[in-house]
Every structure is written in C-alpha cells, then in structure tokens.
Design an enzyme around this catalytic site. Structure first.
Site, mmCIF file in Angstrom:
data_model
loop_
_atom_site.group_PDB
_atom_site.id
_atom_site.type_symbol
_atom_site.label_atom_id
_atom_site.label_comp_id
_atom_site.label_asym_id
_atom_site.label_seq_id
_atom_site.Cartn_x
_atom_site.Cartn_y
_atom_site.Cartn_z
ATOM 1 N N ASP A 77 0.827 -1.213 0.000
ATOM 2 C CA ASP A 77 0.000 0.000 0.000
ATOM 3 C C ASP A 77 0.855 1.255 0.000
ATOM 4 O OD1 ASP A 77 0.784 -0.724 2.662
ATOM 5 O OD2 ASP A 77 -0.649 0.737 3.463
ATOM 6 N N ASP A 114 7.528 4.589 -1.404
ATOM 7 C CA ASP A 114 7.252 4.042 -0.083
ATOM 8 C C ASP A 114 5.938 3.253 -0.191
ATOM 9 O OD1 ASP A 114 6.837 3.468 2.592
ATOM 10 O OD2 ASP A 114 6.254 5.520 3.126
ATOM 11 N N GLU A 144 0.044 -1.310 5.643
ATOM 12 C CA GLU A 144 1.081 -0.904 6.589
ATOM 13 C C GLU A 144 0.861 0.520 7.054
ATOM 14 O OE1 GLU A 144 4.998 0.964 7.694
ATOM 15 O OE2 GLU A 144 3.623 1.455 6.070
ATOM 16 N N GLU A 145 0.420 1.373 6.141
ATOM 17 C CA GLU A 145 0.306 2.801 6.429
ATOM 18 C C GLU A 145 -0.876 3.144 7.329
ATOM 19 O OE1 GLU A 145 2.671 4.606 5.714
ATOM 20 O OE2 GLU A 145 3.598 4.075 3.811
ATOM 21 N N ASP A 168 12.031 -1.206 3.630
ATOM 22 C CA ASP A 168 11.156 -0.041 3.799
ATOM 23 C C ASP A 168 11.886 1.126 4.457
ATOM 24 O OD1 ASP A 168 8.856 1.472 3.692
ATOM 25 O OD2 ASP A 168 7.937 0.560 5.457
ATOM 26 N N HIS A 448 5.069 10.469 1.846
ATOM 27 C CA HIS A 448 3.746 10.863 2.335
ATOM 28 C C HIS A 448 3.396 12.292 1.936
ATOM 29 C CE1 HIS A 448 3.875 7.663 5.802
ATOM 30 N NE2 HIS A 448 4.198 7.168 4.614
#
Length: 474
Positions: A77, A114, A144-145, A168, A448
């Site tokens: 994701d 990411d 994960e996020e 990561d 992000h």
C-alpha cells in the site's frame, strides 16, 4: 518510457507496472491480484493469506540449496496525497512518473516509492536469470500505512524463513535494527449550532507547507497547518466558527488546513500580521507558507461560542513535534507526536493524534498528557492502532553477516542505528517465532507528500548491493 535512460531497467519496469495499479491503503485487491499473477507468469509459487498479504516463493538457484531461507519484505500500500489543483483519482488512475535526470517522482501526487521500490527490488532480484541465491520468500503486506494490519495478521504457516531483510527504509548506507512503537488517539467533542449573529463569511486557508512523514521528518521542525490555523483563530476576536478541517493521514504532517468563520470585523489585517510573523519564523523550515483569506457565503449557523472557544483552545494547546531525543542512540528522536487530522461534522469535531516512541513507557506517558489536554477542554478520547517498538539487538547474527558483506562489497561500513518511524520488523519478529530482522533501503525523500522523490542511482546501487549480499549469504 521514462526509465529508458536508466541502468536497471528490470527494476524500474516492475516499479512502473506497480505504479499503474491503485494501491491506497484499504484498496489493495488489485495490486495483490497483480502480484499473484506476476508470480505465476514468472514461474514462482505464491500464497495469499486471509488479510491479503502475498508471499512469493523463489527456489534456491543451483549450488545454493543448502543456504538458509531468507525473507525480503515490504508493503504494497501507499499513502495517497495530491496537490489541491490535481484531479487525480487514486481509486483508478495510474501514478504519472517523472524522471528528471536525478530523481524519480510523480506529477502532482505522492510517488508510492514508499514502499513500491521494495516490491520492485525483490521481484527484480528473484526474476533475474543471472541472480544467485538460496531460498527466498518475498513477503508483501497490506495496509502498513494505516495500522500495520498486514504485519499484525501475517499467517505464520506461510513463512519458513528465520531471517528477514525489510526494504522499507529511506537512507542509503544505514542499516536499521530498531524502530519506534506508536499509538493513535482520537478525540471528539459534540456541539450545538446557533443562528449566526455575524454578517460576513470568510474562508481562511493555510497551505504551501512541506508536510512529510510524521516519523522520519518530524525532527525537521516542519510546520503543522492545523497548529498554524489554531494560532490564527486564537488571535481573532468576536467571530463565529462554522467548520475547521485539516490533515489527510495520521502519519502525514498536515501541510494544509482551512476554517470557515463569520465576523463583523475587518480581519484581513490581523491575518496578514500573523502570516508575516510565521513567514519569518518558518523561513528556513517552510519557506512556501501561504495563508489566504477570501470572502465566502455567510454560514447560516455557527458553533456555539462556548464550544468554539474550547475547540480552538484545545488545538492551540495540543502539542506537536519532537518531545524528546534519544539518550541511548545519538541523533534520533525518541518520542514525538503528530497532530494529524481535524474534521468537522454537522454537530461534532474529531481530532486525530499519532504518538510515537522508542520507549513504551514514554509513548504511554505522552498519550496520557495529550489525553489530559483534550479531556480538560471537554473532549472524549479513545486510543487505537497501538503497535510495539522494535528493540535493537546489536548482537543479531543477521546484522553481523550483512554488515560484514556490506563493507566487503561496497568498501564502506554501514551505519547501524534505529529509526523513529514505524517499521513492520518488530511485529513480524513477534508474529514469527525466532525471526531475526534488519531494514535497509535507498535514498527516499519527502514521503507521504506530493514532493516524494527517490534518487534513481541510489535505488540502483542498493538493488545491486542487495543482489550481491544475497549471493554471498550462507
């Protein structure tokens, strides 16, 4: 194609394929199906567990049958953010990738390196006919996020490896052996609306901030748009508040926020004065700060003045940023929080705060501090998405082997440390008994955010290094 002039076309082609598929957290079925299909098309077995994690199995190449299995791990994701002007639809539109000769980035959106680059590196390695390695299990987790859902629910029966390299991380030359734990705090307050006594409606908007990852970028002292907006509202007199909204994700430092208010006063000068103060304060950390104010239709109702004051005061008092630096690992943040989201509904307001720490007791103490602030102003608080810290183990056998090989191959000794951002290693280690983990990755910046970019040569170097490490592992 944008990667025509890049060296590692296998890796970048896979990254391009991944980027065409929507994969916002919670919308991962298509990317999961792609990974299973990719495995079948390339002659690998795969499995998908009950939450959607995908594991791809690569047999040992000739002569490496007796090497212990290794897991390569990343998440499928991505955090999806876009510019205010963008019409990009993350539910269906592919990411438009740009290569400028140095950086790989996206047009008007986050890139998703990411953690798409982890998938691209792992799949590139196992599908390269020249690659030499023992048995490899590529573990690609979901969500994960948004709470590390995949790691928490990974099916242990699908993994046999007892050593794992997580891909990561975002700094070449660094091996991470620990990370922060985290917890989210949701604070809500209900209110009534009353007839608007003021004559003019305004929209005040804070934008142009850099934002970034609430773990890896929190030490950069970047401004928080919600905190700026609270400061502006705290400086006004005699006004009504209709709504206040800001932030996008719990792990993203808010880069924009706005409020709709009403007033009889000429508030432009006050807002301009605060803007000049902030531009001076943030000229190094956030030089793009912009505060706009425009006339809008005057709202018919506003939040009652008593509750409006409680809301603004709570946001004004709520902490954001670094709480403490580590006293055991020099240069890393120990404890922090991100005032992440504020949302106004018809008769209630929600505030989400994300708290991180490498020490469980410090995380709990900061959570209680923030909870105390919000409850003092009449909010009700609930916690969610609590995940553990990953305790560093400097005596890890995997670390000793990879650190030695890293230096032999590159001629450079890697820096071994911990990270303030959350990684899945700690959870997977607890989920899969006996697992030994570390994390590494290429230079990746402003994740992000719409400014996310990866250094192309760094990604290629790390991928080549990873292939050589796997080749030499015993």
């Amino acid at each position: 194609m944008w990667y025509d002039n890049l060296k590692d076309k296998r890796m970048w082609k896979i990254f391009e394929e991944i980027s065409r598929i929507p994969r916002e957290s919670g919308n991962e079925k298509a990317i999961g199906d792609f990974l299973v299909s990719w495995a079948e098309e390339n002659g690998f077995k795969s499995a998908k567990d009950s939450v959607g994690n995908v594991i791809i199995y690569a047999k040992a190449t000739e002569g490496y049958e007796n090497v212990a299995p290794l897991a390569l791990q990343g998440h499928m994701d991505m955090v999806c953010v876009k510019t205010a002007e963008s019409n990009h639809d993350f539910s269906k539109d592919p990411i438009e990738i740009i290569y400028d000769g140095k950086f790989v980035k996206a047009k008007d959106t986050s890139l998703g390196a990411d953690n798409g680059i982890a998938i691209a590196m792992a799949l590139s390695l196992i599908s390269d006919p020249k690659s030499k390695h023992g048995p490899i299990e590529v573990i690609i987790t979901v969500s994960e996020e948004t709470g590390l859902v995949g790691a928490f629910n990974l099916d242990p029966t699908l993994v046999s490896a007892k050593r794992l390299i997580n891909l990561d991380s975002e700094e070449e030359g660094i091996i991470y052996i620990g990370c922060a734990g985290g917890v989210d705090l949701k604070s809500t307050i209900s209110f009534k609306r009353e007839e608007n006594p003021y004559k003019k409606g305004y929209k005040i908007e804070v934008k142009g901030l850099l934002g970034g990852h609430s773990g890896s970028d929190i030490d950069k002292e970047r401004a928080n748009a919600i905190k700026i907006l609270a400061r502006i509202l705290k400086g006004l007199n005699k006004y009504g508040l209709s709504e206040i909204n800001g932030g996008t994700k719990r792990n993203v430092i808010p880069s924009s926020a706005y409020a709709v208010i009403s007033s009889d006063s000429n508030i432009e000068k006050k807002v301009e004065k605060i803007e000049k103060e902030l531009q001076n304060e943030l000229k190094k950390s956030d030089p793009g700060l912009l505060i706009t104010i425009e006339m809008v239709d005057n709202p018919k109702t506003v939040i009652t003045s008593k509750k409006r004051k409680k809301i603004v005061d709570a946001l004004f008092c709520a902490p954001h940023g670094v709480k403490a630096m580590s006293t055991t690992i020099k240069g890393i943040v120990e404890t922090s929080n991100n005032l992440a989201i504020v949302r106004t509904e018809e008769n209630s307001l929600l505030v989400e705060t994300s708290i991180r720490s490498n020490i469980a007791s410090s995380k709990e103490n900061l959570k209680k501090t923030i909870e105390c602030i919000f409850t003092t102003f009449g909010f009700k608080c609930t916690e969610s998405d609590d995940y553990p810290e990953w305790e560093p183990n400097p005596d890890s056998p995997l670390l000793k082997e990879v650190e030695k090989l890293y230096k032999e191959i590159s001629g450079k000794k890697p820096k071994v440390t911990a990270i303030h951002a959350g990684l899945e290693c700690g959870i997977i280690n607890k989920r899969l008994s006996g697992m030994d983990s570390l994390s590494m990755g290429p230079d990746l910046f402003d994740v992000h955010s719409v400014n996310e970019h990866i250094v192309a040569e760094s990604a290629e170097r790390v991928n080549a290094l990873l292939s050589e490490i796997v080749k030499r592992m015993k």
